[in-house]
Design an enzyme around this catalytic site. Structure first.
Site, PDB file in Angstrom:
ATOM      1  N   GLU A   1     -82.285 -13.024  11.137  1.00  0.00           N
ATOM      2  CA  GLU A   1     -80.863 -12.995  11.274  1.00  0.00           C
ATOM      3  C   GLU A   1     -80.132 -11.398  11.443  1.00  0.00           C
ATOM      4  O   GLU A   1     -79.063 -11.308  11.571  1.00  0.00           O
ATOM      5  CB  GLU A   1     -79.996 -13.874  10.246  1.00  0.00           C
ATOM      6  CG  GLU A   1     -80.404 -13.091   8.563  1.00  0.00           C
ATOM      7  CD  GLU A   1     -81.561 -13.642   8.060  1.00  0.00           C
ATOM      8  OE1 GLU A   1     -82.436 -14.071   8.803  1.00  0.00           O
ATOM      9  OE2 GLU A   1     -81.647 -13.503   6.741  1.00  0.00           O
TER      10      GLU A   1
ATOM     11  N   CYS B   1     -88.156 -16.065   3.928  1.00  0.00           N
ATOM     12  CA  CYS B   1     -88.639 -15.246   3.056  1.00  0.00           C
ATOM     13  C   CYS B   1     -88.646 -16.053   1.714  1.00  0.00           C
ATOM     14  O   CYS B   1     -89.740 -16.894   1.354  1.00  0.00           O
ATOM     15  CB  CYS B   1     -87.520 -14.128   2.627  1.00  0.00           C
ATOM     16  SG  CYS B   1     -87.933 -13.018   3.918  1.00  0.00           S
TER      17      CYS B   1
ATOM     18  N   GLY C   1     -47.649 -14.035   8.093  1.00  0.00           N
ATOM     19  CA  GLY C   1     -47.615 -13.276   9.316  1.00  0.00           C
ATOM     20  C   GLY C   1     -49.190 -12.842   9.786  1.00  0.00           C
ATOM     21  O   GLY C   1     -49.311 -12.465  10.791  1.00  0.00           O
ATOM     22  N   GLY C   2     -49.971 -13.314   8.774  1.00  0.00           N
ATOM     23  CA  GLY C   2     -51.367 -12.907   9.170  1.00  0.00           C
ATOM     24  C   GLY C   2     -52.066 -14.006   9.963  1.00  0.00           C
ATOM     25  O   GLY C   2     -51.595 -15.136  10.325  1.00  0.00           O
ATOM     26  N   VAL C   3     -53.246 -13.908  10.483  1.00  0.00           N
ATOM     27  CA  VAL C   3     -53.939 -14.360  11.301  1.00  0.00           C
ATOM     28  C   VAL C   3     -54.324 -15.891  11.050  1.00  0.00           C
ATOM     29  O   VAL C   3     -53.940 -17.040  11.640  1.00  0.00           O
ATOM     30  CB  VAL C   3     -55.368 -13.769  11.773  1.00  0.00           C
ATOM     31  CG1 VAL C   3     -56.054 -14.601  12.893  1.00  0.00           C
ATOM     32  CG2 VAL C   3     -55.284 -12.520  12.344  1.00  0.00           C
ATOM     33  N   ASP C   4     -54.731 -16.011   9.685  1.00  0.00           N
ATOM     34  CA  ASP C   4     -55.329 -17.238   9.136  1.00  0.00           C
ATOM     35  C   ASP C   4     -54.157 -18.256   8.971  1.00  0.00           C
ATOM     36  O   ASP C   4     -54.411 -19.347   9.710  1.00  0.00           O
ATOM     37  CB  ASP C   4     -55.965 -16.912   7.774  1.00  0.00           C
ATOM     38  CG  ASP C   4     -57.080 -15.979   7.958  1.00  0.00           C
ATOM     39  OD1 ASP C   4     -57.459 -15.926   9.054  1.00  0.00           O
ATOM     40  OD2 ASP C   4     -57.567 -15.700   7.009  1.00  0.00           O
ATOM     41  N   SER C   5     -53.154 -17.880   8.318  1.00  0.00           N
ATOM     42  CA  SER C   5     -52.085 -18.946   8.240  1.00  0.00           C
ATOM     43  C   SER C   5     -51.245 -19.347   9.723  1.00  0.00           C
ATOM     44  O   SER C   5     -51.003 -20.534   9.772  1.00  0.00           O
ATOM     45  CB  SER C   5     -50.961 -18.455   6.996  1.00  0.00           C
ATOM     46  OG  SER C   5     -50.254 -17.475   7.708  1.00  0.00           O
TER      47      SER C   5
ATOM     48  N   HIS D   1     -86.818 -11.431   8.253  1.00  0.00           N
ATOM     49  CA  HIS D   1     -85.171 -11.953   8.492  1.00  0.00           C
ATOM     50  C   HIS D   1     -84.593 -11.753   9.865  1.00  0.00           C
ATOM     51  O   HIS D   1     -84.547 -10.839  10.239  1.00  0.00           O
ATOM     52  CB  HIS D   1     -84.331 -10.831   7.482  1.00  0.00           C
ATOM     53  CG  HIS D   1     -84.249 -11.394   6.215  1.00  0.00           C
ATOM     54  ND1 HIS D   1     -83.765 -12.264   5.430  1.00  0.00           N
ATOM     55  CD2 HIS D   1     -85.060 -10.587   5.213  1.00  0.00           C
ATOM     56  CE1 HIS D   1     -83.834 -12.402   4.158  1.00  0.00           C
ATOM     57  NE2 HIS D   1     -84.870 -11.192   3.886  1.00  0.00           N
TER      58      HIS D   1
END
Ligand code: XMP
Length: 513
Positions: A173, A79, A226-230, A171
């Protein structure tokens, strides 16, 4: 050196989606602001220029020096990228007063073209552009058109450059471009010759050796939430440096019911060197009498830093602060729009590295959320942690609306526990993106047995979302809502009414504060 594609971001809402699609093809890519100087090296296999909300005809159109890479590596302009290349290499772009938006049928003129190879002769694509290409630069040719635009896709004529330049005015994507993924596959795998060897397993192997080199014998401290990332960041560091990693998990008194004990014991089970710190009173004392949401967030951020700092300083040989930062956080900070407006200030540990005089290590910095989960699975983190719903840093402080007290936190925790347990039991927990109970600061009249009650209301929130930026309320079955409501009202003394939040984000937000 990992082979990669560079995506130059001109601010399109779809830029991240291009990166997602390439990663799905097991090709590593990085998004960089359009204004970055590109220093080509053998690891850069190709360059994609994204779309943009700007027009190439605007006076302040975003500019880039094409000579840096045109002809030196394969290029794909999407684009704005396609129009910019047309205009700057001697073609012409027409400013249009209306946007061409939506599905269109594209007819392929050159079926043997490497970019369009294997696509149907007529294929559905997604358009979203204002300007349109009127004339191509010399040495370029059209390879596809639609009924309304003659140039849907064009390329440099073979032999003009050492490496081809491809441009498309749609696009690939977005999923409405039905064969968009095939087109991107053709570009990155065939034209750029990326191997498609980027996988969670290869990422784990490579990160472990990079982390070892970077950290050496130093100590790293990391705050677990306690979360996924950490959790995934901690496991990756643990695999790389073992006991040189020290984790701190702080109970701020605003977690879900029994969460501190449960999560702490699963961390210990994983072999992580983790210290659980109970600091409930420090947080709740500071929050007493405060009802403004932003002030609550700021207090929690400040007390978190105080508690963390004290604990971290007690550890020996710590030189690094580990963080679970993920790619969307990084990309946002280089957006062409500048830092996004703070709608709710998010609780983070900003300021900690300077205070503690530590360097930062962010092992998940280049990963999207679902990739973090896949890396976590590769590291054998239990599903219990990997499939957890997102939970805000300030915890129940922003789900107990207005002023907080221990008793109100307890009412919220008990109701939330019933709610989440029923979602788990009925299989709905994994079907929704995030759910939680909210304690409203109003009391209303009810009747229980022969007695009049005057108690609080719980609002149930459950949303479907991809990234939390937009969200739709979950269509939970009425029978399940009925069961949750009656269990909460019967079991949690102090609650006599339950309501279900049916607001979409935007204009509402997921959390109420
Ligand atoms: P909103 O309420 O802005 O939430 O629609 C979007 C997502 O962000 C989470 N959230 C937070 N996370 N600190 C966090 O770490 C915060 O202060 C915070 N506020 C909202 C929210 O739970 C949802 O997943």
């Amino acid at each position: 050196m990992t082979a990669k594609i560079i995506i130059l971001d001109f601010g399109s809402q779809y830029t991240q989606l291009i990166a997602r699609r390439l990663r799905e093809l097991n090709v590593y890519c990085e998004i960089q602001p359009f204004s970055n100087t590109i220093k080509l090296d053998p690891s850069i296999k190709g360059i994609i220029l994204s779309g943009s909300p700007f027009s190439v005809k605007d006076e302040n159109a975003l500019q880039i020096d094409l000579d840096q890479f045109i002809g030196k590596v394969p290029v794909l302009g999407v684009c704005y990228g396609a129009q910019y290349i047309a205009q700057n290499l001697g073609g012409d772009v027409l400013k249009s007063d209306h946007r061409e938006y939506g599905k269109a049928m594209m007819s392929i003129d050159q079926t043997n073209d490497p970019l369009l190879n294997g696509l149907k002769r007529e294929t559905q694509v997604w358009m979203s552009h204002g300007d349109t290409i009127k004339a191509l630069p010399e040495s370029f040719e059209i390879i596809a058109h639609t009924a309304s635009i003659p140039v849907a896709a064009y390329r440099s004529i073979e032999g003009v450059y050492e490496h081809p330049v491809y441009c498309i005015q749609f696009h690939p994507e977005v999923t409405h471009s039905l064969e968009g993924k095939e087109l991107l596959f053709n570009f990155v795998r065939n034209i750029c010759q990326c191997q498609g060897d980027w996988t969670p397993a290869s990422y784990v192997d490579q990160s472990i050796s990079e982390l070892r080199d970077k950290i050496g014998d130093d100590g790293v401290v990391l705050g677990l939430s306690g979360g996924v990332d950490s959790s995934v960041a901690a496991m990756l560091l643990h695999k790389a440096i073992g006991d040189q990693l020290k984790c701190i998990f702080i109970d701020n008194g605003l977690l879900r019911k029994n969460e501190f004990e449960q999560v702490l014991s699963s961390y210990e089970g994983l072999g992580l060197n983790v210290k659980g710190v109970r600091a409930n009173d420090a947080f709740l004392d500071q929050l007493a009498g405060v009802s403004d949401p932003e002030t609550k967030r700021k207090i929690i951020g400040r007390v978190f830093i105080e508690v963390f700092e004290k604990e971290a300083k007690a550890l020996d040989n710590i030189k690094w602060l580990g963080q679970g930062t993920i790619y969307p956080d990084v990309i946002e900070s280089v957006s062409v729009h500048g830092p996004s407006v703070t709608i709710k200030s998010h609780h983070n540990v900003g300021g900690l590295p300077e205070k503690l005089d530590l360097k930062i290590v962010e092992p998940l910095r280049m990963l999207f959320k679902d990739e973090v989960r896949r890396v976590g699975a590769e590291l054998s983190l239990p599903q219990y942690i990997l499939s957890r719903h997102p939970f805000p840093g300030p915890g129940l402080a922003i789900r107990v609306l207005g002023e907080i007290s221990k008793e109100k936190v307890r009412l919220c925790q008990e109701s939330d526990d019933i709610y989440i347990s029923i979602l788990r039991e009925t299989g709905w927990y994994d079907k929704v993106w995030q759910a939680g109970a909210i304690l409203l600061p109003v009391q209303s009249v009810g009747v229980m047995g022969d007695e009049r009650t005057y108690e609080y209301t719980i609002a149930l929130r459950s949303v479907n979302s991809v990234d939390g930026m937009t969200a739709e309320w979950s269509r939970l079955p009425h029978e399940i809502l009925a069961r949750i409501s009656s269990e909460i009202i019967n079991k949690v003394k102090g609650i006599n009414r339950v309501v279900y939040d049916i607001s979409t984000k935007p204009p509402a937000t997921i959390e109420w504060e």
